[in-house]
Design a protein around this motif. Structure first.
Motif, PDB file in Angstrom:
ATOM      1  N   GLY A  70      50.776  63.497  91.689  1.00 42.85           N
ATOM      2  CA  GLY A  70      51.264  62.125  91.847  1.00 42.85           C
ATOM      3  C   GLY A  70      50.110  61.168  91.616  1.00 42.85           C
ATOM      4  O   GLY A  70      49.411  61.278  90.619  1.00 42.85           O
ATOM      5  N   ASN A  71      49.844  60.284  92.554  1.00 41.40           N
ATOM      6  CA  ASN A  71      48.706  59.379  92.339  1.00 41.40           C
ATOM      7  C   ASN A  71      47.545  59.716  93.279  1.00 41.40           C
ATOM      8  O   ASN A  71      46.691  58.893  93.532  1.00 41.40           O
ATOM      9  N   LEU A  72      47.554  60.962  93.787  1.00 43.24           N
ATOM     10  CA  LEU A  72      46.441  61.405  94.631  1.00 43.24           C
ATOM     11  C   LEU A  72      45.551  62.372  93.847  1.00 43.24           C
ATOM     12  O   LEU A  72      46.042  63.336  93.243  1.00 43.24           O
ATOM     13  N   CYS A  73      44.274  62.065  93.840  1.00 34.14           N
ATOM     14  CA  CYS A  73      43.306  62.871  93.101  1.00 34.14           C
ATOM     15  C   CYS A  73      42.225  63.350  94.068  1.00 34.14           C
ATOM     16  O   CYS A  73      41.600  62.534  94.751  1.00 34.14           O
ATOM     17  N   ARG A  74      42.036  64.668  94.162  1.00 28.78           N
ATOM     18  CA  ARG A  74      41.021  65.255  95.057  1.00 28.78           C
ATOM     19  C   ARG A  74      39.892  65.852  94.225  1.00 28.78           C
ATOM     20  O   ARG A  74      40.139  66.657  93.335  1.00 28.78           O
ATOM     21  N   LEU A  75      38.664  65.443  94.535  1.00 31.77           N
ATOM     22  CA  LEU A  75      37.510  66.058  93.874  1.00 31.77           C
ATOM     23  C   LEU A  75      37.049  67.254  94.705  1.00 31.77           C
ATOM     24  O   LEU A  75      37.069  67.197  95.941  1.00 31.77           O
ATOM     25  N   LYS A  83      31.893  65.898 100.720  1.00 34.83           N
ATOM     26  CA  LYS A  83      32.321  67.305 100.610  1.00 34.83           C
ATOM     27  C   LYS A  83      33.726  67.415 100.038  1.00 34.83           C
ATOM     28  O   LYS A  83      34.143  68.485  99.588  1.00 34.83           O
ATOM     29  N   GLY A  84      34.467  66.299 100.075  1.00 34.08           N
ATOM     30  CA  GLY A  84      35.825  66.328  99.548  1.00 34.08           C
ATOM     31  C   GLY A  84      36.336  64.909  99.375  1.00 34.08           C
ATOM     32  O   GLY A  84      37.054  64.366 100.224  1.00 34.08           O
ATOM     33  N   ALA A  85      35.943  64.277  98.282  1.00 34.01           N
ATOM     34  CA  ALA A  85      36.327  62.889  98.042  1.00 34.01           C
ATOM     35  C   ALA A  85      37.756  62.819  97.525  1.00 34.01           C
ATOM     36  O   ALA A  85      38.259  63.760  96.913  1.00 34.01           O
ATOM     37  N   GLU A  86      38.415  61.709  97.826  1.00 37.61           N
ATOM     38  CA  GLU A  86      39.772  61.482  97.333  1.00 37.61           C
ATOM     39  C   GLU A  86      39.839  60.132  96.630  1.00 37.61           C
ATOM     40  O   GLU A  86      39.108  59.198  96.975  1.00 37.61           O
TER      41      GLU A  86
END
Lengths: 241, 241
Positions: free
Chosen positions: A11-16, A56-59
């Motif tokens: 959707g419009n959520l992006c997890r690095l 450690k886990g950017a969004e």
């Protein structure tokens, strides 16, 4: 322009992932609210706003996306026998990725000195070269296959094999073969590059029986990895406008 | 086929230096009476018979010679700004030599991060790549020049500069520029490749005023050394039969 890679975009959520998050937040000091450019490795570029600057886990929130971003106008697969010296093969992976390639297959030939090849380093090199050269699609790095296994796979398009026939040079150059590319081949090109000791006569015969056109890469005697990059650049230049 | 390099060939006497003698006698175990192939680095191949297998200073008798051996059908000069990472520039030197190049000029641009470059390693790489790729002529490696000094030198033939004009891409590709190469240009081609930060507007303007044609190398964003190898291969492929 700096690209980040995210395998998780829904959707419009992006997890690095942790590594990309650290690079984005610790190294480049991006903070929540910053605009960042993210690729999915499948060909789409996402303009995003960083919402969570956790190193450690950017969004990030996807603002807009562009499919087939900076895509090249062909589909190129190169099957190449890894060199004794890993750096040389990995250099080919980096350069072919910068130029534009879709699939890389490490081939194990009957005359290959290197009978095993671990793809993990090459996969990382392909990712970083993809980002560095501003592309959105990471070339697929396949697991090693024997030349004969590879030849048994059905393939579309123009199929070329650079083979010396024990020193006897094929009549067609890669340039000529590309210029004569039949329309129905579309823009699919497969090129096989043999090991330092060349393909075996059996492998070459199987390639010819499988519809591969024997080609030469010009008058210069090129190392395996140079031959592979020459093939990638011949295709790149053929389709260059 | 194994090539040896000798700078000292007079009449039918050929002297190998200490390094080549050691390689010939110690490593490859050649003995007096053996036939060896020697290049003079100027384009001639000499078939010789080893007369003195001294590993510190071997001598051979010239039996026959062949000028312009494995020569490529063009004269290519590439002026390229050395990369921050020396290995990358030296990799370009190796690959361009394998493919076929005549002169390499390390350029120092106004925006070059590397303002000094020592050519000694690159000279050795060019020699070994020349022998490895079975050529008789070693590309000339010039001492570093500023871009402006280089541009002040008169040059024959087609003169190209890969320059982004601050991101605005030139209309002509290197492929198109080579195809439109005027007959009177002969087979002389000069290509300039800028530093990571590109040429300065002043350098680019001076190049245009000096008759250089601005070109692009296609849609991919290439590293400096990849751009230089792409230019060498575009020329190689253009003249490929």
């Amino acid at each position: 322009m700096e690209l980040f890679y995210a395998s998780e975009i829904s959707g419009n959520l992006c997890r690095l992932d942790a590594e990309e998050s650290g690079h984005c937040v610790r190294v480049l000091r991006h903070r929540a609210g910053d605009l960042i450019d993210v690729i999915d490795g499948e060909g789409t570029l996402y303009r995003c706003r960083l919402t969570d600057d956790n190193p450690k886990g950017a969004e990030a929130q996807v603002l807009e996306s562009q499919a087939h971003w900076n895509a090249h106008p062909y589909r190129l697969t190169i099957g190449c026998c890894p060199t004794k010296n890993n750096d040389r093969f990995e250099w080919f992976v980096e350069k072919a990725t910068e130029v534009g390639i879709d699939c890389i297959v490490p081939l194990i030939g009957e005359r290959s000195e290197r009978k095993v090849y671990k793809t993990d380093r090459a996969v990382r090199i392909a990712l970083s070269a993809t980002k560095q050269s501003l592309k959105a699609r990471i070339p697929r790095m396949e697991e090693p296959l024997s030349v004969k296994e590879f030849l048994r796979e059905p393939r579309e398009g123009l199929k070329l094999i650079a083979y010396c026939f024990e020193g006897e040079r094929p009549r067609t150059s890669i340039k000529e073969a590309l210029q004569k590319m039949p329309g129905q081949a579309g823009n699919d090109v497969t090129v096989l590059i043999g090991p330092e000791g060349d393909f075996s006569p059996e492998e070459a015969q199987l390639a010819l029986d499988s519809g591969y056109v024997p080609i030469h890469l010009g008058a210069s005697r090129l190392r395996t990895e140079t031959a592979a990059v020459t093939a990638a650049l011949a295709v790149y230049l053929h389709f260059m406008e």
